[in-house]
Design a protein around this motif. Structure first.
Motif, PDB file in Angstrom:
ATOM      1  N   LEU A 416       0.817  -1.210   0.000  1.00 17.30           N
ATOM      2  CA  LEU A 416       0.000   0.000   0.000  1.00 17.30           C
ATOM      3  C   LEU A 416       0.854   1.265   0.000  1.00 17.30           C
ATOM      4  O   LEU A 416       0.416   2.320  -0.468  1.00 17.30           O
ATOM      5  CB  LEU A 416      -0.945  -0.002   1.203  1.00 17.30           C
ATOM      6  CG  LEU A 416      -1.927   1.166   1.298  1.00 17.30           C
ATOM      7  CD1 LEU A 416      -2.824   1.241   0.062  1.00 17.30           C
ATOM      8  CD2 LEU A 416      -2.777   1.070   2.557  1.00 17.30           C
ATOM      9  N   LEU A 417       2.076   1.164   0.503  1.00 17.43           N
ATOM     10  CA  LEU A 417       2.959   2.340   0.528  1.00 17.43           C
ATOM     11  C   LEU A 417       3.224   2.856  -0.876  1.00 17.43           C
ATOM     12  O   LEU A 417       3.413   4.062  -1.081  1.00 17.43           O
ATOM     13  CB  LEU A 417       4.281   1.994   1.206  1.00 17.43           C
ATOM     14  CG  LEU A 417       4.203   1.400   2.613  1.00 17.43           C
ATOM     15  CD1 LEU A 417       5.597   1.105   3.144  1.00 17.43           C
ATOM     16  CD2 LEU A 417       3.454   2.317   3.557  1.00 17.43           C
ATOM     17  N   ASP A 418       3.211   1.961  -1.857  1.00 16.75           N
ATOM     18  CA  ASP A 418       3.471   2.364  -3.238  1.00 16.75           C
ATOM     19  C   ASP A 418       2.348   3.218  -3.811  1.00 16.75           C
ATOM     20  O   ASP A 418       2.531   3.880  -4.832  1.00 16.75           O
ATOM     21  CB  ASP A 418       3.646   1.123  -4.126  1.00 16.75           C
ATOM     22  CG  ASP A 418       4.866   0.304  -3.731  1.00 16.75           C
ATOM     23  OD1 ASP A 418       5.822   0.880  -3.176  1.00 16.75           O
ATOM     24  OD2 ASP A 418       4.848  -0.915  -3.973  1.00 16.75           O
ATOM     25  N   TYR A 419       1.180   3.209  -3.159  1.00 21.10           N
ATOM     26  CA  TYR A 419       0.020   3.951  -3.667  1.00 21.10           C
ATOM     27  C   TYR A 419      -0.305   5.171  -2.817  1.00 21.10           C
ATOM     28  O   TYR A 419      -1.371   5.773  -2.976  1.00 21.10           O
ATOM     29  CB  TYR A 419      -1.185   3.009  -3.770  1.00 21.10           C
ATOM     30  CG  TYR A 419      -0.936   1.901  -4.766  1.00 21.10           C
ATOM     31  CD1 TYR A 419      -1.120   2.117  -6.136  1.00 21.10           C
ATOM     32  CD2 TYR A 419      -0.475   0.656  -4.348  1.00 21.10           C
ATOM     33  CE1 TYR A 419      -0.875   1.112  -7.046  1.00 21.10           C
ATOM     34  CE2 TYR A 419      -0.223  -0.362  -5.264  1.00 21.10           C
ATOM     35  CZ  TYR A 419      -0.420  -0.124  -6.610  1.00 21.10           C
ATOM     36  OH  TYR A 419      -0.164  -1.117  -7.527  1.00 21.10           O
ATOM     37  N   GLY A 420       0.593   5.544  -1.914  1.00 17.86           N
ATOM     38  CA  GLY A 420       0.415   6.779  -1.160  1.00 17.86           C
ATOM     39  C   GLY A 420      -0.583   6.704  -0.034  1.00 17.86           C
ATOM     40  O   GLY A 420      -1.121   7.723   0.397  1.00 17.86           O
TER      41      GLY A 420
END
Length: 539
Positions: A416-420
């Protein structure tokens, strides 16, 4: 430092999104959409959206995204076809601003200018006039007693015809109960009773009030008749209550999260005199803990036990439910509460490195779970984790018979970190609200506005994503399929915008189970990025 800032690399080269926060024209008569793919024929009803759509009058401009005049949108879906219409809410703010061709009613981040027709002395005296709350209800569509309203966070709502978007009636909460406003995110119980929250302000300071509205009308012309205050809660600081945008509700409890985004009432009351907007009186105090207040919604009794956690901010809760003497509260939250200060229009309309800098200063929200033990007694052991739920890393430590300190667990993995991060959460509400559940949906925020749609699986903490470069989807709304057997049997609706294509907007339909695209309904109009909405079924 927030989770988002500490674990995510900074973003560079963000796309210019200024066209998504510019004024547009309304489309009051329905126009047909061009269908690409397939719109399931079982989807029948109105997909309603609300948000700001006009940001200036004459040569005067609003300062903050939240200030824009409310624009309502309706995608009418039937037999696999879609029509679209939009209308500005005919609020007093809109009508007066339009008539004078200037901003005459103050909003969250914009202070009105003195009337140029008045003399210098009259303009000076106007600074001491009490600031009137706006009726610019640009946040959400809500439902009370079978009627639809558009709402914001002041004491005014407007009844709306969901088919034509006609503004029908202005309704004032304070005409029915002693509150000065209500949230734009009420909760509906299984019997149709609607719960909400609103502040009241008096000589002794502010109170947080839990509100209930009965499910049925005694008279066809009723609005909020029968509304009552279940209970009132005193803020930690009587003249500096917390700002809140929503609250949580389980089967038996209302949960109010008192966060350290503070409203300095003296500054707000004197803002016009000082030449400042309301926003100037709201600030983040990271030294203050967040407190969960638990209220029995059947009796109005406030639990003497307060559940504390570290300073955090939350705008939207996902769900809450009770299980084995625990109250589970899931919400999107960040470790920084300064998001309100980021969304000035001058920031959203920046480009290049300046836009990157704004985004990298934005607190990122992530889904987290708090586990609150309900049975705290004099015999409850102190200074040990009371959370006995299997496979749960959340903690709840009893410090005294009236204080439990809680730490959350993440409802996601590192992907989820990759999607902000994630916000604008939605669930299969009719089936899962106040109950254990498995799935929720939201927007990923790889930009200042949502730029992906995400489905989270709570069992695996894995996600499914719909994301295409240059496309900016709004909040996902779940529509259950007829005779749905599983929780995710249904469709996801979202309005998708692109800043690079003039009039290149569409309603997106995803299969909620697979998260694959089913179809699009393209409309030849410009639509600004909005806030919240709902689906009004006509089946």
């Amino acid at each position: 430092m927030s989770l988002g800032k500490s674990l995510m690399s900074e973003q560079h080269g963000l796309q210019d999104i200024a066209p998504l926060v510019q004024s547009v024209e309304e489309t009051p008569e329905p126009i047909p959409a061009t269908i690409k793919g397939t719109i399931p024929t079982w989807i029948c009803g109105n997909f309603l959206r609300n948000g700001p759509g006009k940001f200036e009058f004459g040569n005067q401009h609003f300062n903050h995204w939240f200030d824009g005049m409310a624009m309502m949108h309706c995608f009418k879906i039937a037999d696999g076809q879609v029509t679209y219409r939009s209308c500005f809410l005919r609020s007093d703010a809109y009508k007066q601003n339009s008539e004078m061709n200037r901003i005459v009613m103050s909003e969250f981040g914009t202070l009105t200018f003195p009337d140029p027709c008045k003399n210098i002395f009259q303009r000076f005296l106007s600074r001491f006039e009490r600031m009137k709350p706006t009726d610019n209800a640009n946040v959400n569509f809500v439902k009370y007693k079978g009627d639809y309203y558009v709402s914001t966070e002041t004491n005014f709502m407007h009844k709306i015809d969901p088919d034509t978007l006609e503004t029908k009636e202005k309704v004032d909460w304070s005409s029915f109960i002693a509150v000065n406003g209500a949230t734009a995110h009420p909760h509906v119980d299984t019997d149709g009773t609607v719960y909400n929250m609103g502040n009241s302000y008096g000589r002794k300071g502010a109170l947080y009030n839990i509100i209930s509205v009965p499910p049925k009308k005694e008279d066809p012309d009723e609005t909020l008749h029968g509304a009552k205050v279940l209970c009132s809660i005193s803020p930690a600081e009587k003249n500096k209550p917390s700002y809140y945008h929503s609250f949580a509700m389980s089967e038996n409890y209302v949960v109010f999260i008192e966060q350290p985004i503070k409203m300095d009432l003296l500054k707000i009351i004197t803002s016009k005199m000082r030449g400042k907007s309301i926003n100037d009186g709201i600030y983040w105090d990271p030294k203050v803990e967040t407190v969960f207040h638990v209220v029995n919604k059947h009796t109005g009794q406030v639990s003497p036990v307060k559940y504390h956690t570290k300073a955090l901010s939350t705008f939207h809760q996902i769900n809450a439910f009770e299980e084995n003497d625990f109250l589970i509260v899931d919400m999107c939250c960040s470790d920084d509460g300064q998001a309100l200060q980021v969304y000035f229009l001058q920031n959203l309309r920046k480009s290049g490195e300046a836009l990157d800098e704004v985004y990298n200063s934005l607190p990122r929200a992530f889904p987290r779970r708090f586990v609150l033990p309900l049975c705290i007694t004099n015999d409850t052991p102190l200074n040990q984790n009371l959370n006995t739920r299997p496979n749960s890393s959340a903690s709840a430590v009893c410090l005294s018979k009236e204080k439990v300190f809680c730490m959350s667990e993440d409802l996601h993995d590192d992907e989820l970190l990759d999607y902000g991060g994630l916000d604008f959460p939605h669930i299969h509400y009719d089936r899962c609200n106040t109950k254990p559940y498995r799935y929720f949906y939201g927007c990923g925020f790889g930009h200042l506005v949502g730029d992906s749609l995400i489905k989270m699986d709570l069992e695996s903490k894995k996600l499914k994503v719909w994301c295409q470069p240059g496309l900016y989807p709004s909040e996902p709304v779940f529509v259950p399929s007829p005779h749905a057997e599983e929780e995710d049997d249904g469709a996801i609706l979202s309005v998708v915008l692109t800043p690079t294509v003039d009039k290149g907007k569409f309603m997106l339909v995803l299969d909620a189970k697979t998260f694959e695209e089913l179809g699009r309904a393209e409309v030849p109009v410009n639509i600004p990025y909005g806030f919240h909405g709902t689906f009004n079924s006509s089946v």
